[in-house]
Write a protein that holds these residues in place. Structure first.
Motif, PDB file in Angstrom:
ATOM      1  N   TYR A   1       0.849  -1.192   0.000  1.00  0.00           N
ATOM      2  CA  TYR A   1       0.000   0.000   0.000  1.00  0.00           C
ATOM      3  C   TYR A   1       0.887   1.244   0.000  1.00  0.00           C
ATOM      4  O   TYR A   1       2.104   1.165   0.225  1.00  0.00           O
ATOM      5  N   THR A   2       0.277   2.377  -0.246  1.00  0.00           N
ATOM      6  CA  THR A   2       0.969   3.658  -0.112  1.00  0.00           C
ATOM      7  C   THR A   2       0.119   4.571   0.760  1.00  0.00           C
ATOM      8  O   THR A   2      -1.115   4.501   0.693  1.00  0.00           O
ATOM      9  N   PRO A   3       0.767   5.403   1.581  1.00  0.00           N
ATOM     10  CA  PRO A   3       2.214   5.476   1.793  1.00  0.00           C
ATOM     11  C   PRO A   3       2.663   4.445   2.831  1.00  0.00           C
ATOM     12  O   PRO A   3       2.060   4.330   3.898  1.00  0.00           O
ATOM     13  N   GLN A   4       3.700   3.718   2.520  1.00  0.00           N
ATOM     14  CA  GLN A   4       4.241   2.719   3.427  1.00  0.00           C
ATOM     15  C   GLN A   4       5.699   3.040   3.727  1.00  0.00           C
ATOM     16  O   GLN A   4       6.476   3.339   2.825  1.00  0.00           O
TER      17      GLN A   4
ATOM     18  N   VAL B   1       2.244   2.814   8.317  1.00  0.00           N
ATOM     19  CA  VAL B   1       1.744   3.874   7.442  1.00  0.00           C
ATOM     20  C   VAL B   1       2.692   5.074   7.528  1.00  0.00           C
ATOM     21  O   VAL B   1       3.038   5.530   8.625  1.00  0.00           O
ATOM     22  N   GLY B   2       3.098   5.588   6.382  1.00  0.00           N
ATOM     23  CA  GLY B   2       4.134   6.606   6.341  1.00  0.00           C
ATOM     24  C   GLY B   2       3.800   7.924   6.998  1.00  0.00           C
ATOM     25  O   GLY B   2       4.704   8.685   7.346  1.00  0.00           O
ATOM     26  N   SER B   3       2.527   8.227   7.196  1.00  0.00           N
ATOM     27  CA  SER B   3       2.140   9.496   7.813  1.00  0.00           C
ATOM     28  C   SER B   3       2.128   9.424   9.340  1.00  0.00           C
ATOM     29  O   SER B   3       1.867  10.430  10.002  1.00  0.00           O
ATOM     30  N   GLN B   4       2.452   8.280   9.913  1.00  0.00           N
ATOM     31  CA  GLN B   4       2.476   8.117  11.372  1.00  0.00           C
ATOM     32  C   GLN B   4       3.814   8.643  11.917  1.00  0.00           C
ATOM     33  O   GLN B   4       4.771   7.899  12.113  1.00  0.00           O
ATOM     34  N   GLU B   5       3.847   9.923  12.181  1.00  0.00           N
ATOM     35  CA  GLU B   5       5.097  10.586  12.550  1.00  0.00           C
ATOM     36  C   GLU B   5       5.707  10.021  13.823  1.00  0.00           C
ATOM     37  O   GLU B   5       6.915   9.772  13.899  1.00  0.00           O
TER      38      GLU B   5
END
Length: 259
Positions: free
Chosen positions: A114-117, A127-131
């Motif tokens: 998936y994106t964002p990964q 998930v890439g947005s999980q800062e």
């Protein structure tokens, strides 16, 4: 007497509350790495200009990239090609990056991609947005012990390619992943889910190559794009276990700039 006790209790609760707030505000900070630490963090973001969920992850990675200058944190963003079907062809996309993401699905036993990964050191994905999760993963990577070394040197530009020497104490048969990275770029998206948006990117992988290690010293080359400039590109390399995906060492180098 009761009034004094109540006052003291309220004062204690207020101090505790301020302490908790301070913790919340600083928990996202990446602590400086002591000189004795040998850890590192390779952050791989799989993204796409055709995905409306990706810009927030791109922004998080860009924010962190500004904070980790000088630290052993290696950020790479791969633009996958499977969202190109939505009406916008991502100029940075490549099936090579989609294949790399699918390799991670096999290594990490994932049912899909998936994106964002984001994947850190080839072992942790989210998930890439999980800062907060990303910062914690980077912090864990910087604390790990490193058992092998990798270094890059003697970069030379020859027409449309660059030659790079590497040195490693990894066993013969190990794999080096060599990535050509464009430091930044901006695209005005004219179709698809992000139509009308101006998207900024950092640490964009523009070429990737896998090298089998046969000796402690080696040399290899990588193709350069037409828009190459020494100031806006760098090379990042890392040792990766081809069976598990675990990354065991990493290094980076810039390009010689003609005066």
């Amino acid at each position: 007497m009761k009034t004094i006790k109540i006052f003291l209790l309220l004062a204690f609760m207020e101090i505790a509350g301020l302490s908790s707030l301070a913790f919340i505000q600083t928990s996202y900070k990446i602590k400086p790495v002591a000189a004795a630490d040998e850890g590192f963090a390779v952050v791989e973001l799989f993204t796409s200009e055709g995905c409306s969920s990706c810009p927030p992850a791109d922004a998080v990675v860009a924010k962190i990239e500004q904070e980790v200058t000088g630290k052993p944190v290696y950020i790479l963003t791969y633009h996958v090609d499977y969202w190109n079907r939505l009406g916008w062809k991502d100029v940075f996309s490549s099936p090579d990056y989609s294949r790399r993401q699918n390799n991670y699905a096999n290594w990490l036993n994932l049912s899909s991609v998936y994106t964002p990964q984001v994947i850190v050191n080839g072992q942790t994905e989210f998930v890439g947005s999980q800062e907060g999760t990303l910062r914690n993963a980077i912090g864990m990577g910087l604390k790990q012990s490193v058992t092998v070394k990798l270094s890059l040197s003697d970069v030379k530009i020859n027409n449309n390619s660059a030659t790079i020497k590497y040195h490693t104490d990894a066993a013969s048969g190990s794999i080096i992943v060599l990535a050509l990275v464009q430091k930044q770029a901006t695209t005005v998206v004219k179709a698809g889910e992000n139509r009308g948006r101006s998207l900024s990117h950092v640490q964009i992988v523009t070429n990737i190559k896998t090298i089998s290690v046969s000796a402690s010293l080696g040399e290899n080359d990588i193709k350069l794009p037409p828009n190459f400039s020494a100031k806006n590109f760098e090379l990042i390399a890392f040792l990766q276990d081809s069976k598990t995906g675990k990354i065991n060492a990493a290094a980076r180098t810039g390009f010689p700039i003609s005066l």
